[in-house]
Scaffold this motif. Structure first.
Motif, PDB file in Angstrom:
ATOM      1  N   ARG A 117       0.628  -1.048   0.054  1.00  0.00           N
ATOM      2  CA  ARG A 117      -0.025   0.063   0.033  1.00  0.00           C
ATOM      3  C   ARG A 117       1.075   1.303   0.200  1.00  0.00           C
ATOM      4  N   ARG A 118       1.821   1.291   0.679  1.00  0.00           N
ATOM      5  CA  ARG A 118       2.860   2.439   0.713  1.00  0.00           C
ATOM      6  C   ARG A 118       3.377   2.719  -0.607  1.00  0.00           C
ATOM      7  N   ARG A 119       3.767   1.595  -1.416  1.00  0.00           N
ATOM      8  CA  ARG A 119       4.394   1.901  -2.658  1.00  0.00           C
ATOM      9  C   ARG A 119       3.159   2.419  -3.733  1.00  0.00           C
ATOM     10  N   SER A 120       2.107   2.019  -3.678  1.00  0.00           N
ATOM     11  CA  SER A 120       0.807   2.438  -4.418  1.00  0.00           C
ATOM     12  C   SER A 120       0.066   3.814  -4.249  1.00  0.00           C
ATOM     13  N   ILE A 121       0.266   4.317  -2.792  1.00  0.00           N
ATOM     14  CA  ILE A 121      -0.396   5.419  -2.496  1.00  0.00           C
ATOM     15  C   ILE A 121       0.743   6.698  -2.514  1.00  0.00           C
ATOM     16  N   THR A 122       0.378   7.731  -3.250  1.00  0.00           N
ATOM     17  CA  THR A 122       1.056   8.802  -3.201  1.00  0.00           C
ATOM     18  C   THR A 122       0.459   9.956  -2.199  1.00  0.00           C
ATOM     19  N   ARG A 146       6.137  21.201   7.322  1.00  0.00           N
ATOM     20  CA  ARG A 146       6.368  20.054   6.555  1.00  0.00           C
ATOM     21  C   ARG A 146       6.553  18.959   7.422  1.00  0.00           C
ATOM     22  N   GLY A 147       6.415  17.732   6.848  1.00  0.00           N
ATOM     23  CA  GLY A 147       6.458  16.374   7.589  1.00  0.00           C
ATOM     24  C   GLY A 147       7.542  15.651   7.011  1.00  0.00           C
ATOM     25  N   SER A 148       7.594  14.432   7.129  1.00  0.00           N
ATOM     26  CA  SER A 148       8.849  13.708   6.832  1.00  0.00           C
ATOM     27  C   SER A 148       8.266  12.547   6.111  1.00  0.00           C
ATOM     28  N   GLY A 149       7.170  12.211   5.759  1.00  0.00           N
ATOM     29  CA  GLY A 149       6.765  11.003   5.076  1.00  0.00           C
ATOM     30  C   GLY A 149       5.857  11.281   4.019  1.00  0.00           C
ATOM     31  N   GLU A 150       5.595  12.293   3.479  1.00  0.00           N
ATOM     32  CA  GLU A 150       4.942  12.907   2.216  1.00  0.00           C
ATOM     33  C   GLU A 150       5.472  12.760   0.970  1.00  0.00           C
ATOM     34  N   ASP A 151       5.254  12.716  -0.146  1.00  0.00           N
ATOM     35  CA  ASP A 151       5.568  12.737  -1.470  1.00  0.00           C
ATOM     36  C   ASP A 151       5.647  14.217  -2.116  1.00  0.00           C
ATOM     37  N   LEU A 152       4.669  14.794  -1.622  1.00  0.00           N
ATOM     38  CA  LEU A 152       4.608  16.182  -2.259  1.00  0.00           C
ATOM     39  C   LEU A 152       3.877  17.187  -1.204  1.00  0.00           C
ATOM     40  N   THR A 153       4.598  18.181  -0.799  1.00  0.00           N
ATOM     41  CA  THR A 153       3.981  19.115   0.196  1.00  0.00           C
ATOM     42  C   THR A 153       3.478  20.377  -0.208  1.00  0.00           C
ATOM     43  N   LEU A 154       2.257  20.687  -0.065  1.00  0.00           N
ATOM     44  CA  LEU A 154       1.567  21.953  -0.552  1.00  0.00           C
ATOM     45  C   LEU A 154       1.486  22.933   0.649  1.00  0.00           C
ATOM     46  N   THR A 155       1.659  24.399   0.386  1.00  0.00           N
ATOM     47  CA  THR A 155       1.543  25.399   1.338  1.00  0.00           C
ATOM     48  C   THR A 155       0.651  26.584   0.914  1.00  0.00           C
ATOM     49  N   GLN A 156      -0.441  26.577   1.689  1.00  0.00           N
ATOM     50  CA  GLN A 156      -1.378  27.530   0.811  1.00  0.00           C
ATOM     51  C   GLN A 156      -0.622  29.093   1.419  1.00  0.00           C
ATOM     52  N   ILE A 157      -0.656  30.021   0.355  1.00  0.00           N
ATOM     53  CA  ILE A 157      -0.207  31.354   0.488  1.00  0.00           C
ATOM     54  C   ILE A 157      -1.183  32.194  -0.121  1.00  0.00           C
ATOM     55  N   TRP A 158      -0.864  33.474  -0.600  1.00  0.00           N
ATOM     56  CA  TRP A 158      -1.801  34.337  -1.079  1.00  0.00           C
ATOM     57  C   TRP A 158      -1.913  33.957  -2.667  1.00  0.00           C
ATOM     58  N   ARG A 166       8.813  15.989  -2.520  1.00  0.00           N
ATOM     59  CA  ARG A 166       9.602  15.234  -1.651  1.00  0.00           C
ATOM     60  C   ARG A 166      10.182  14.098  -1.577  1.00  0.00           C
ATOM     61  N   GLY A 167       9.779  13.340  -2.928  1.00  0.00           N
ATOM     62  CA  GLY A 167      10.042  12.043  -3.160  1.00  0.00           C
ATOM     63  C   GLY A 167       9.784  11.635  -4.658  1.00  0.00           C
ATOM     64  N   GLY A 168      10.194  10.590  -4.810  1.00  0.00           N
ATOM     65  CA  GLY A 168      10.018  10.381  -6.351  1.00  0.00           C
ATOM     66  C   GLY A 168       8.516  10.361  -6.918  1.00  0.00           C
ATOM     67  N   LYS A 169       7.645   9.767  -6.083  1.00  0.00           N
ATOM     68  CA  LYS A 169       6.461   9.725  -6.391  1.00  0.00           C
ATOM     69  C   LYS A 169       5.585  11.333  -6.632  1.00  0.00           C
ATOM     70  N   GLY A 170       6.245  12.051  -5.622  1.00  0.00           N
ATOM     71  CA  GLY A 170       5.929  13.341  -5.858  1.00  0.00           C
ATOM     72  C   GLY A 170       6.411  14.196  -6.981  1.00  0.00           C
ATOM     73  N   GLN A 171       7.458  13.683  -7.356  1.00  0.00           N
ATOM     74  CA  GLN A 171       7.901  14.324  -8.578  1.00  0.00           C
ATOM     75  C   GLN A 171       7.360  13.935  -9.857  1.00  0.00           C
ATOM     76  N   VAL A 172       7.035  12.664  -9.913  1.00  0.00           N
ATOM     77  CA  VAL A 172       6.261  12.096 -10.830  1.00  0.00           C
ATOM     78  C   VAL A 172       4.914  12.955 -11.060  1.00  0.00           C
ATOM     79  N   LEU A 173       4.185  12.913 -10.011  1.00  0.00           N
ATOM     80  CA  LEU A 173       2.898  13.593  -9.932  1.00  0.00           C
ATOM     81  C   LEU A 173       2.908  15.281 -10.544  1.00  0.00           C
ATOM     82  N   VAL A 174       3.983  15.856 -10.047  1.00  0.00           N
ATOM     83  CA  VAL A 174       4.301  17.276 -10.507  1.00  0.00           C
ATOM     84  C   VAL A 174       4.517  17.196 -12.114  1.00  0.00           C
TER      85      VAL A 174
END
Length: 333
Positions: A117-122, A146-158, A166-174
């Motif tokens: 499940r860890r491998r298949s969930i972004t 920021r956490g330490s286990g996410e693949d992508l971090t989003l921070t709301q600003i104006w 933050r990881g390979g799966k996050g980069q693939v999503l981007v």
């Protein structure tokens, strides 16, 4: 860092929901819970935290380990889940996954179900701009931005969100939605820096902890203090079941229609039956024994064995405990 505007953020969520299984916080009856999005508009952007952590998508409350039938033998090996995006997770809950990784993926005894499940969930986290009064994630460096286990971090600003892979799966999503993102400008980065400094100041004033002393809690255990706290505990196990890090389980065997099945499900060290053996022997017979074990395990034994604390400061056990037991009282000792 990258930047995605509010309109493009909506487009991102809509396209993800139409092409993948997206699990995100949804408001229901005044509370928030992680559910599969049927429509991108269901996503709740402004929420504090969910009552139940997203841990259950990696460690289900109950699952079949294997089945055995005389004709076919053993079956039900871990299967790769469909491609899923867990969206809007708070940094503390994402950090909890990092801790579970250290425990459940440590060779040679890796958990194949969790691993699959860890491998298949972004995992896409959403920074906390307004941590609740019960939160103390800063103590364990598990948030709030920021956490330490996410693949992508989003921070709301104006005007939108800062995004950091933050990881390979996050980069693939981007990369899959590259046209929606731009490089963050200096003004956006400055706003992020101001938010970071503001939250650091606010949360550091709440509670101060010497983490070096925590791992020695068993050596310096104040028995009278824990006895007083244990008297409040009604052993309902709510703290364990709402904790994003707790991973204790029990197994149950059943036989039906010439088929043997073994299941495992969540359990808790607070339970009177957890350590009782078939012979009747129980090394933790009193509520004080079980109460002390819970805190010593989280704050001393897990760090010594896996180099990470068994708590991320999400505050669920504090806000939901019907007896008013507060782990922060232990941290302040």
């Amino acid at each position: 860092m990258l930047f995605i505007g509010e309109d493009r953020f909506k487009t991102l969520l809509e396209e993800l929901a139409s092409s993948k299984t997206v699990i995100a916080p949804v408001e229901s009856a005044g509370y928030f819970d992680f559910k599969v999005l049927k429509d991108a508009g269901e996503f709740s952007l402004d929420y504090s935290n969910t009552r139940l952590p997203p841990k259950r998508f990696f460690l289900p409350p109950k699952e079949v380990v294997f089945k055995y039938e005389p004709k076919t033998g053993v079956r039900q090996e871990p299967q790769r889940d469909s491609e899923t995006v867990l969206f809007g997770v708070r940094p503390c809950d994402a950090s909890a996954l990092s801790i579970l990784d250290n425990i459940l993926l440590k060779p040679p005894y890796t958990d194949p179900f969790y691993d699959s499940r860890r491998r298949s969930i972004t995992v896409v986290s959403l920074s906390c701009r307004r941590p609740t009064e019960e939160c103390f994630c800063n103590i364990f460096e598990a948030g709030p931005l920021r956490g330490s286990g996410e693949d992508l971090t989003l921070t709301q600003i104006w005007g939108g969100f800062l995004a950091e892979a933050r990881g390979g799966k996050g980069q693939v999503l981007v990369n899959s939605f590259k046209s929606l993102f731009n490089d963050a400008d200096a003004e956006s980065l400055e706003e992020y820096g101001e938010l970071s400094r503001k939250l650091a100041g606010e949360m550091s004033s709440r509670i101060k902890v010497d983490r070096g002393r925590l791992v020695k809690i068993e050596e310096t255990l104040d028995e009278s203090f824990f006895q007083q706290m244990a008297q409040r505990c009604i052993e309902c196990s709510l703290c364990s079941f709402t904790c994003p890090v707790c991973y204790c389980f029990d197994t149950e065997d059943s036989f039906e229609k010439n088929s043997f099945m073994r299941e495992r499900g969540w359990d808790t060290c607070i339970s009177q039956l957890f350590t009782r053996m078939a012979s009747g022997l129980d090394p933790r017979t009193t509520s004080v024994d079980r109460f002390c074990h819970r805190f010593c395990h989280k704050l001393s034994r897990i760090p010594l064995a896996f180099n990470s604390y068994g708590c991320v400061g999400c505050g669920r056990c504090v806000s939901l405990c019907p007896a008013g037991v507060d782990i922060r009282e232990v941290l302040r000792r």
